[in-house]
Design a protein around this motif. Structure first.
Motif, PDB file in Angstrom:
ATOM      1  N   ASN A   1      49.333  48.178  -4.995  1.00 40.86           N
ATOM      2  CA  ASN A   1      49.757  47.161  -4.016  1.00 40.86           C
ATOM      3  C   ASN A   1      49.020  47.344  -2.689  1.00 40.86           C
ATOM      4  O   ASN A   1      48.373  48.364  -2.463  1.00 40.86           O
ATOM      5  CB  ASN A   1      51.273  47.153  -3.840  1.00 40.86           C
ATOM      6  N   TYR A   2      49.149  46.343  -1.800  1.00 38.86           N
ATOM      7  CA  TYR A   2      48.391  46.350  -0.549  1.00 38.86           C
ATOM      8  C   TYR A   2      48.955  47.315   0.488  1.00 38.86           C
ATOM      9  O   TYR A   2      48.240  47.729   1.393  1.00 38.86           O
ATOM     10  CB  TYR A   2      48.358  44.936   0.054  1.00 38.86           C
ATOM     11  N   GLY A   3      50.242  47.618   0.409  1.00 36.73           N
ATOM     12  CA  GLY A   3      50.846  48.548   1.354  1.00 36.73           C
ATOM     13  C   GLY A   3      51.392  47.880   2.607  1.00 36.73           C
ATOM     14  O   GLY A   3      51.259  46.662   2.800  1.00 36.73           O
ATOM     15  N   TYR A   4      52.031  48.690   3.435  1.00 40.55           N
ATOM     16  CA  TYR A   4      52.748  48.228   4.644  1.00 40.55           C
ATOM     17  C   TYR A   4      52.432  49.175   5.775  1.00 40.55           C
ATOM     18  O   TYR A   4      52.502  50.396   5.617  1.00 40.55           O
ATOM     19  CB  TYR A   4      54.247  48.248   4.330  1.00 40.55           C
ATOM     20  N   VAL A   5      52.095  48.606   6.936  1.00 39.65           N
ATOM     21  CA  VAL A   5      51.890  49.417   8.143  1.00 39.65           C
ATOM     22  C   VAL A   5      52.816  48.867   9.235  1.00 39.65           C
ATOM     23  O   VAL A   5      52.829  47.653   9.474  1.00 39.65           O
ATOM     24  CB  VAL A   5      50.405  49.360   8.593  1.00 39.65           C
ATOM     25  N   PRO A   6      53.599  49.747   9.877  1.00 39.97           N
ATOM     26  CA  PRO A   6      54.517  49.280  10.930  1.00 39.97           C
ATOM     27  C   PRO A   6      53.750  48.605  12.069  1.00 39.97           C
ATOM     28  O   PRO A   6      52.627  48.999  12.395  1.00 39.97           O
ATOM     29  CB  PRO A   6      55.178  50.574  11.429  1.00 39.97           C
ATOM     30  N   ASP A   7      54.380  47.570  12.664  1.00 37.13           N
ATOM     31  CA  ASP A   7      53.742  46.849  13.771  1.00 37.13           C
ATOM     32  C   ASP A   7      54.691  46.702  14.954  1.00 37.13           C
ATOM     33  O   ASP A   7      54.485  45.845  15.809  1.00 37.13           O
ATOM     34  CB  ASP A   7      53.268  45.463  13.310  1.00 37.13           C
ATOM     35  N   GLY A   8      55.746  47.510  14.983  1.00 40.45           N
ATOM     36  CA  GLY A   8      56.697  47.434  16.088  1.00 40.45           C
ATOM     37  C   GLY A   8      57.898  46.563  15.774  1.00 40.45           C
ATOM     38  O   GLY A   8      58.887  46.594  16.494  1.00 40.45           O
ATOM     39  N   SER A   9      57.835  45.766  14.700  1.00 42.20           N
ATOM     40  CA  SER A   9      59.003  44.952  14.342  1.00 42.20           C
ATOM     41  C   SER A   9      60.030  45.849  13.622  1.00 42.20           C
ATOM     42  O   SER A   9      59.682  46.944  13.154  1.00 42.20           O
ATOM     43  CB  SER A   9      58.576  43.758  13.472  1.00 42.20           C
ATOM     44  N   PRO A  10      61.280  45.389  13.523  1.00 42.68           N
ATOM     45  CA  PRO A  10      62.329  46.250  12.952  1.00 42.68           C
ATOM     46  C   PRO A  10      61.949  46.770  11.563  1.00 42.68           C
ATOM     47  O   PRO A  10      61.390  46.029  10.754  1.00 42.68           O
ATOM     48  CB  PRO A  10      63.541  45.321  12.866  1.00 42.68           C
ATOM     49  N   GLU A  11      62.238  48.046  11.340  1.00 45.29           N
ATOM     50  CA  GLU A  11      61.966  48.658  10.032  1.00 45.29           C
ATOM     51  C   GLU A  11      63.291  48.964   9.341  1.00 45.29           C
ATOM     52  O   GLU A  11      64.291  49.207   9.999  1.00 45.29           O
ATOM     53  CB  GLU A  11      61.151  49.939  10.219  1.00 45.29           C
ATOM     54  N   TYR A  12      63.271  48.961   8.022  1.00 52.32           N
ATOM     55  CA  TYR A  12      64.503  49.131   7.248  1.00 52.32           C
ATOM     56  C   TYR A  12      64.502  50.413   6.413  1.00 52.32           C
ATOM     57  O   TYR A  12      65.530  50.769   5.831  1.00 52.32           O
ATOM     58  CB  TYR A  12      64.713  47.923   6.321  1.00 52.32           C
ATOM     59  N   ALA A  13      63.351  51.097   6.355  1.00 54.17           N
ATOM     60  CA  ALA A  13      63.276  52.319   5.544  1.00 54.17           C
ATOM     61  C   ALA A  13      64.214  53.379   6.112  1.00 54.17           C
ATOM     62  O   ALA A  13      64.294  53.541   7.334  1.00 54.17           O
ATOM     63  CB  ALA A  13      61.839  52.835   5.541  1.00 54.17           C
ATOM     64  N   VAL A  14      64.905  54.078   5.220  1.00 49.98           N
ATOM     65  CA  VAL A  14      65.806  55.138   5.696  1.00 49.98           C
ATOM     66  C   VAL A  14      65.141  56.513   5.565  1.00 49.98           C
ATOM     67  O   VAL A  14      65.741  57.524   5.900  1.00 49.98           O
ATOM     68  CB  VAL A  14      67.154  55.125   4.928  1.00 49.98           C
TER      69      VAL A  14
END
Ligand SMILES: C[S@@+](CC[C@H](N)C(=O)[O-])C[C@H]1O[C@@H](n2cnc3c(N)ncnc32)[C@H](O)[C@@H]1O
Length: 318
Positions: free
Chosen positions: A91-104
């Motif tokens: 998959n392409y993956g995810y990089v945080p951009d300052g918007s709310p994150e949900y990972a615990v």
């Protein structure tokens, strides 16, 4: 991923150095992608029949056969690369951009396949997974299953994929007493009704000729109150139709997140590096779309907003 760390430590010096430079080379890769400079190809395929080409027939059965051939080749090419044994994700993956994150779960700075693991963690959020029966449809090389097993202790994990070679890899890499893999079609899940508490689906559904049939199957195999954790890039029209159909089936929408910017940031970082794991004689346009390198059609569809990469979290109503 303690087992991976041990296996990396056991690699010969030259392979370990190459792996380190690939992992470290993400910033450089982003620069390379921006300037359009070609990356040095590695791991040439021994057999031309394994090369990826762009033929895409229109009939559903032919389309599925073509996707199967494509992903069989992808897996075979990765298997013959020195890093294949560590390539769990497609998959392409995810990089945080300052918007709310949900990972615990917070990942350390240097973590193998960090962007792809992060995508799975964002998808999982705080959904109830511990002690649950999990099915991952379109499991590819088992990255989602590996991540859920590492961080959430589900009771059982079942992976299903169209690709024979991916499933063979999965059985060797991830199979154990509570983790099994099946070759099969997302539109015809070979499981009893109510057999799972959680169904995950990561960047796979865009390939299904009848995506609504897949949604119906997910609804059937989920137990009441079960969760469907779903992420993919789809056209705006398809997203609207999907949301309406999922509601009609009896799903309650818990989260609907547009993560396109996060996915594009990840493509900026890693797509050019990933090209290096594949045969340089593949159809290059196809490879660029498969990896969503900046400037490719898939990347531009997402950048323009015509396609959005969404995370949908749904609960099957009782
Ligand atoms: C882009 S890869 C993503 C794999 C994995 N979910 C990940 O995140 O790494 C898409 C996967 O969907 C699988 N796939 C495509 N069509 C399918 C179908 N009809 N049924 C099951 N799997 C399918 C492919 O074989 C491939 O492994």
């Amino acid at each position: 991923m303690g087992d991976l760390a041990r296996r990396i430590a056991g690699l010969p010096d030259d392979a370990r150095a190459k792996l380190a430079s690939l992992l470290k080379g993400r910033a450089e890769a982003a620069r390379t992608a921006a300037t359009g400079a070609a990356s040095p190809p590695v791991a040439p395929a021994a057999d031309d029949r394994l090369l990826l080409d762009a033929s895409a027939p229109g009939e559903p059965a032919a389309l599925k056969a073509s996707y199967k051939r494509f992903y069989d080749s992808v897996t075979t090419q990765l298997d013959s690369s020195p890093f294949g044994q560590f390539s769990y994700f497609l998959n392409y993956g995810y990089v945080p951009d300052g918007s709310p994150e949900y990972a615990v779960v917070a990942l350390p700075d240097h973590y193998l396949n960090k962007n792809s693991v992060k995508l799975v963690l964002e998808l999982a959020g705080d959904s109830p997974i511990q002690g649950k029966r999990v099915l991952d449809v379109g499991c590819g090389r088992g990255g989602t299953i590996h991540t859920l097993k590492t961080f959430f202790a589900p009771a059982t994990l079942t992976g299903l994929d169209l690709s024979t070679t991916a499933v063979e890899f999965d059985r060797k890499a991830h199979g154990d007493a509570r983790t099994s893999f099946h070759e099969g079609d997302a539109e015809h899940l070979p499981f009893a009704g109510g057999a799972f508490d959680v169904v995950t689906n990561v960047e796979s559904s865009h390939s299904y000729p009848n995506i609504h049939r897949f949604y119906s199957e997910v609804h059937r195999v989920l137990a009441p109150d079960g969760r469907f954790l779903y992420t993919d890039a789809l056209s705006l029209q398809q997203i609207a139709a999907s949301l309406a159909y999922l509601d009609h089936l009896g799903f309650e929408l818990e989260h609907n997140r547009n993560i396109t910017r996060n996915v594009l940031l990840s493509c900026d970082q890693v797509a050019a590096t990933r090209v290096q794991a594949f045969d340089s004689r593949n159809d290059q346009q196809l490879m660029q779309n498969f990896l969503a390198t900046p400037g490719s059609q898939v990347y531009e569809e997402m950048r323009s907003g015509r396609w959005e990469y969404r995370i949908l979290t749904l609960r099957k109503r009782r």
